[in-house]
Design an enzyme around this catalytic site. Structure first.
Site, short mmCIF file in Angstrom:
data_model
loop_
_atom_site.label_atom_id
_atom_site.label_comp_id
_atom_site.label_asym_id
_atom_site.label_seq_id
_atom_site.Cartn_x
_atom_site.Cartn_y
_atom_site.Cartn_z
N ARG A 40 -48.45 -87.24 -47.33
CA ARG A 40 -48.99 -86.64 -46.12
C ARG A 40 -50.13 -85.71 -46.53
NH1 ARG A 40 -48.66 -82.38 -48.16
NH2 ARG A 40 -49.28 -81.48 -46.18
N GLY A 41 -50.79 -85.14 -45.49
CA GLY A 41 -51.99 -84.35 -45.78
C GLY A 41 -53.21 -85.23 -45.61
N ALA A 42 -54.17 -84.78 -44.80
CA ALA A 42 -55.25 -85.66 -44.36
C ALA A 42 -56.01 -86.36 -45.50
CB ALA A 42 -56.21 -84.86 -43.48
N ASP A 63 -57.01 -81.58 -39.98
CA ASP A 63 -56.83 -83.03 -39.91
C ASP A 63 -58.00 -83.71 -39.21
OD1 ASP A 63 -53.98 -82.15 -40.49
OD2 ASP A 63 -53.93 -84.33 -40.67
N ASN A 96 -54.85 -79.26 -36.61
CA ASN A 96 -54.13 -79.06 -37.87
C ASN A 96 -52.64 -78.95 -37.54
OD1 ASN A 96 -54.26 -78.68 -40.80
ND2 ASN A 96 -53.52 -76.62 -40.39
N GLN A 112 -43.38 -78.09 -44.70
CA GLN A 112 -44.37 -78.36 -45.76
C GLN A 112 -44.74 -77.07 -46.51
OE1 GLN A 112 -44.51 -79.60 -42.69
NE2 GLN A 112 -45.62 -81.52 -42.56
#
Ligand code: MRU
Length: 347
Positions: A47-49, A238, A248, A197
């Site tokens: 995950r994470g853009a 994001d 975000n 997260q």
């Protein structure tokens, strides 16, 4: 020093660290099919853009690498199917879509007859996307230094570090470089409900790097700002709309409001690839809705009475007016964002 990797291409295999298991266990998975990568994205193994962009690129590279066809038109069709699977995995991070567009652009414009050549070009482009992300991280970290005083007490939301990118991270990258340059940094880490997260991932990364930190629940930021000198809030993004509204992780907007009320600078940090000029303002950004169980259960234990409704948007949009500056790999955008973002993106 960090001794893990988030995602790696190894001779036709994509290896990913399973972020759902952290900090308890460090487990890696091997994927050889794009459909597996798409599933890993929607299940948030990764995950994470920026990391999602790299994962999507590697997913398409897997399709090209393992294709059995000898016809260019068939490989193009297989890539189209894989792209559709990836596009359905998570909707908010624009990086995932731009990575797919870049690779599909190569396929679309390919006019040769050799499957091996198209295959090579697709894999090459995927590697390039990962490499560019690595370089972008370092530039972002450098541009961010001007906002971090020699002694800084910071608040960070979600995870924007090595686990969310191909290198040291975006907002967390700024913090890490500041620490590496000898600044005295302390980070209040928002735990980031519901998937934690912050507590699970950011705290794990900061601990390995020896950066002083304190985990707080998301709702504590007002109290913390009221009772401590906070120099800045740093968060990731994001998708950034043309007017500077930023999508975000859910809770970012709340943090921005609290920062605004306390006169604390609030920085949104991300690569220029997160700017989407085709989106006029935050209302147009697609916001992912995640399963109710993420909120209703902790470690398979119900924390909400059975049958009670849950609303679980994974992201929110922080209006541009609450953002002091947007730190990117091409420099810093200040309000009015309409012009500064356009210049950074097209300049
Ligand atoms: O749902 P996630 O964990 O993918 O959300 C991640 C974030 O919101 C990050 O802040 C953003 O993607 C930037 S990561 C450098």
């Amino acid at each position: 020093m960090t001794e893990y990797f988030t995602i790696r291409w190894e001779n036709g295999i994509v290896q990913m660290l399973d972020q759902r298991m952290l900090p308890e266990k460090v487990v890696y998975h091997d994927y050889s099919k794009c459909s597996e990568v798409a599933h890993a994205i929607s299940e948030m193994v990764i995950r994470g853009a920026p990391a999602l962009g790299v994962a999507a690129a590697y997913g398409l590279a897997l399709t090209a690498y393992h294709s059995q066809t000898s016809r260019v038109s068939d490989l193009k069709e297989e890539l189209l199917q894989s792209a559709a699977e990836l596009q359905n995995s998570r909707p908010t991070a624009v990086n995932l879509f731009t990575a797919i567009e870049r690779i599909m652009g190569i396929a679309q414009h390919f006019s040769g007859m050799e499957v091996m050549q198209l295959r090579g070009e697709v894999i090459h482009e995927a590697m390039k996307i990962a490499e560019e992300d690595r370089k972008m991280n370092l530039k972002i970290a450098q541009y961010g230094q001007q906002f971090i005083p020699d002694q800084a007490n910071l608040i960070h939301h979600c995870n924007t570090g090595a686990l969310a990118t191909a290198s040291i991270g975006t907002a967390l990258g700024v913090i890490i470089l500041a620490h590496n340059r000898g600044k005295k940094i302390h980070v209040f880490v928002d735990e980031t409900r519901p998937r934690l997260q912050g507590a699970r991932l950011t705290a794990w990364e900061l601990k390995q790097l020896g950066i002083p930190q304190t985990v707080i629940v998301d709702g504590a930021s007002g109290y913390v700002m009221e009772n401590n000198r906070i120099d800045a809030c740093l968060v990731g993004c994001d998708r950034i709309a043309a007017n500077g509204d930023v999508a975000n992780k859910i809770g970012t907007y709340n943090l921005a409001l609290v920062a605004y009320a306390h006169g604390v600078p609030f920085y949104s940090v991300g690569p220029v690839t997160s700017i989407d000029l085709s989106i006029k303002d935050g209302n147009e950004i697609p916001i992912e809705q995640r399963p109710d169980d993420e909120v209703a259960f902790i470690n398979e234990r119900a924390i909400i009475p059975d049958g009670v409704k849950v609303f679980n948007p994974a992201f929110d949009v922080t209006p541009a007016k609450y953002i002091s500056a947007i730190i990117t790999d091409r420099g810093v955008a200040f309000p009015p964002y309409q012009t500064s973002l356009y210049k950074l993106k097209n300049g």
